[in-house]
Design a protein around this motif. Structure first.
Motif, PDB file in Angstrom:
ATOM      1  N   UNK A 121      13.789  21.828  19.198  1.00 56.06           N
ATOM      2  CA  UNK A 121      12.979  22.807  19.936  1.00 56.06           C
ATOM      3  C   UNK A 121      13.201  22.644  21.441  1.00 56.06           C
ATOM      4  N   UNK A 179      11.699  13.560  10.657  1.00 52.97           N
ATOM      5  CA  UNK A 179      11.807  15.024  10.662  1.00 52.97           C
ATOM      6  C   UNK A 179      11.111  15.666  11.856  1.00 52.97           C
ATOM      7  N   UNK A 180       9.908  15.204  12.202  1.00 55.15           N
ATOM      8  CA  UNK A 180       9.229  15.838  13.333  1.00 55.15           C
ATOM      9  C   UNK A 180      10.000  15.585  14.625  1.00 55.15           C
ATOM     10  N   UNK A 183       5.228  22.475  13.251  1.00 60.90           N
ATOM     11  CA  UNK A 183       6.430  22.864  14.003  1.00 60.90           C
ATOM     12  C   UNK A 183       7.401  23.618  13.098  1.00 60.90           C
ATOM     13  N   UNK A 184       7.459  23.220  11.826  1.00 64.97           N
ATOM     14  CA  UNK A 184       8.317  23.927  10.879  1.00 64.97           C
ATOM     15  C   UNK A 184       7.775  25.331  10.607  1.00 64.97           C
ATOM     16  N   UNK A 231       6.188  33.003   6.270  1.00 67.65           N
ATOM     17  CA  UNK A 231       6.977  32.003   5.544  1.00 67.65           C
ATOM     18  C   UNK A 231       6.177  30.711   5.508  1.00 67.65           C
ATOM     19  N   UNK A 232       5.844  30.193   4.324  1.00 71.62           N
ATOM     20  CA  UNK A 232       5.064  28.950   4.305  1.00 71.62           C
ATOM     21  C   UNK A 232       5.893  27.742   4.772  1.00 71.62           C
ATOM     22  N   UNK A 233       5.211  26.719   5.216  1.00 74.16           N
ATOM     23  CA  UNK A 233       5.866  25.463   5.617  1.00 74.16           C
ATOM     24  C   UNK A 233       4.892  24.334   5.367  1.00 74.16           C
ATOM     25  N   UNK A 252       8.930  27.310  13.431  1.00 74.71           N
ATOM     26  CA  UNK A 252      10.364  27.600  13.366  1.00 74.71           C
ATOM     27  C   UNK A 252      10.624  28.745  12.394  1.00 74.71           C
ATOM     28  N   UNK A 253       9.864  28.769  11.311  1.00 75.78           N
ATOM     29  CA  UNK A 253      10.080  29.791  10.283  1.00 75.78           C
ATOM     30  C   UNK A 253       9.393  31.114  10.610  1.00 75.78           C
ATOM     31  N   UNK A 287      12.642  21.552   3.424  1.00 73.07           N
ATOM     32  CA  UNK A 287      11.668  20.471   3.377  1.00 73.07           C
ATOM     33  C   UNK A 287      11.971  19.508   2.228  1.00 73.07           C
ATOM     34  N   UNK A 334       4.820  17.892  11.888  1.00 71.77           N
ATOM     35  CA  UNK A 334       6.087  18.433  11.376  1.00 71.77           C
ATOM     36  C   UNK A 334       5.845  19.741  10.651  1.00 71.77           C
ATOM     37  N   UNK A 387      15.427  24.989   7.847  1.00 73.05           N
ATOM     38  CA  UNK A 387      15.066  23.622   7.479  1.00 73.05           C
ATOM     39  C   UNK A 387      14.651  23.628   6.013  1.00 73.05           C
ATOM     40  N   UNK A 420       6.968  28.896  19.991  1.00 77.16           N
ATOM     41  CA  UNK A 420       6.615  27.638  20.657  1.00 77.16           C
ATOM     42  C   UNK A 420       7.244  27.584  22.053  1.00 77.16           C
ATOM     43  N   UNK A 421       6.405  27.456  23.069  1.00 81.67           N
ATOM     44  CA  UNK A 421       6.929  27.285  24.433  1.00 81.67           C
ATOM     45  C   UNK A 421       7.141  25.815  24.748  1.00 81.67           C
ATOM     46  N   UNK A 441      13.091  17.825  14.678  1.00 83.22           N
ATOM     47  CA  UNK A 441      12.787  19.244  14.885  1.00 83.22           C
ATOM     48  C   UNK A 441      12.308  19.484  16.319  1.00 83.22           C
TER      49      UNK A 441
END
Lengths: 255, 255
Positions: B46, B38-39, A42-43, A144-146, A46-47, B59, A39, B57, A54-55, B42
């Motif tokens: 995607x 969440x994963x 993937x986040x 951007x951190x996640x 996204x950010x 967190x 997660x 998102x 991501x393909x 998301x």
């Protein structure tokens, strides 16, 4: 060679690079992690869609998808790199022995796709003319951190003739799935790069007169950021040896 | 009214709908779930960017972000809906009492953004002219499943004059972050809709002569799919009462 045939070849055969194979089809970077990081990663993607587009994602237990129909992500890349707590421990030809039922594979877009679009549109790429790997640099641009993932962006640099910079921006901005538009045009110092002649990854290239350095977010970013968080295990493609997907480059073009 | 002022207003005041507030700024759907979903959620997004375009998102532990600077996602929407195992149990004005340290909030793009772009470009929208909610339908189009989430796509339908269908496609395809290009143009039966006069959500509208029904992926899809998986708790915005974000509609436009 079709992508399926290329994958079948790489199942048993290593090559120096997949560049040039299955022209017109997208190639992808691999980062495979345990599901407990999935997660957050993937986040992070996204950010940070420019460095980490991501393909596709293969969930735990999934080793194929419509991006590699009939294939197996554990074997169909020419060579892999395996990292334990951020340190390289192996460079095997198949990753099967490191794969578990909890491994999640992320397929990340690769700049080969937008480089082909630039060439097709008449924008010259000096590193290709010079037979070199693209020059890549660490910047002071914070991603951007996640979750557990944070760090600076890595960029690739291509010197573009001044009159073609706006074309290069326009063309690559139509490919957000493969890093998209440049993140910076011009003075390297502004983004924390002190010497274009000393790249952190890839090779220094001769910069033709009349060109402007143009910087794109680079797929090395997520790899570098994942490694610095030292996950127990990370399985990546070996540099330059990508997954050849069944997706045509053109499906990633936006209007 | 600026987005920040609108959010401050909605912190204490309910309204019938947020449509029309803070023109030019994107509004967002909310789906908040426990981190253990969440994963999968998301990843569902995607894989299904048209019905489920993620704008941001939050967190676990995060209740604000640059999409709602200085705001609080638990209070800044006029009204919420809370679902327990898929059943509506409450429609509170703030969601604070349901929020936990493990709640993850997904902000999903809303068609208000592309409707404004259509209107700005001279494409008429009959449901707005008729003062009605847009008509939405369940289809037989399967979404790409991800983890525990799977199900059919919900679409919204707008009747578009035949000569403007290609404009409508072109204009909305430039907004992939808010559902993007239509998923279907023409015969409703092809995607499993038997009667345009009987929508599953929203209102039936009068279909002007000379128009073609055009179908866009709808943000009701992820809500409907999440509910059918019956998570212990899901916190959503109340219908028509969206989060007003600080992001201008135009930042979501691609070239």
């Amino acid at each position: 060679m079709t992508p399926a045939k290329a994958r079948a070849l790489f199942r048993t055969t290593d090559v120096a690079t997949t560049a040039g194979f299955s022209a017109g089809f997208a190639q992808a970077n691999l980062i495979a992690l345990d599901r407990r990081y999935a997660f957050d990663f993937l986040l992070f993607a996204q950010r940070n869609p420019k460095p980490c587009p991501v393909l596709g994602v293969l969930e735990p237990g999934q080793v194929s998808s419509d991006l590699l129909a009939g294939g197996d992500i554990r074997t169909d890349i020419p060579a892999y790199r395996v990292y334990e707590r951020g340190s390289l421990i192996d460079e095997p030809l198949t990753a099967s022995s490191y794969w578990t039922e909890n491994t999640v594979a992320f397929l990340i877009g690769c700049s080969f796709t937008f480089e082909q679009a630039l060439l097709d549109n008449g924008v010259p790429l000096p590193h290709i003319e010079q037979g070199k790997n693209v020059a890549m640099y660490r910047t002071d641009i914070e991603c951007e951190p996640a979750g557990v993932f944070s760090g600076k962006m890595v960029v690739s640099m291509r010197p573009i003739p001044a009159s073609l910079v706006s074309d290069a921006v326009r063309i690559t901005s139509r490919y957000p799935a493969v890093h998209g538009a440049p993140v910076h045009v011009g003075d390297p110092a502004t983004i924390g790069i002190s010497d274009l002649g000393a790249p952190d990854f890839g090779e220094a290239i001769d910069i033709p007169p009349g060109t402007v350095p143009v910087f794109w977010a680079c797929g090395v970013t997520p790899q570098s950021i994942v490694m610095s968080s030292k996950p127990d295990l990370a399985i990546c493609h070996a540099p330059g040896k990508m997954l050849i997907t069944d997706a045509r480059d053109l499906v990633y073009q936006v209007p």
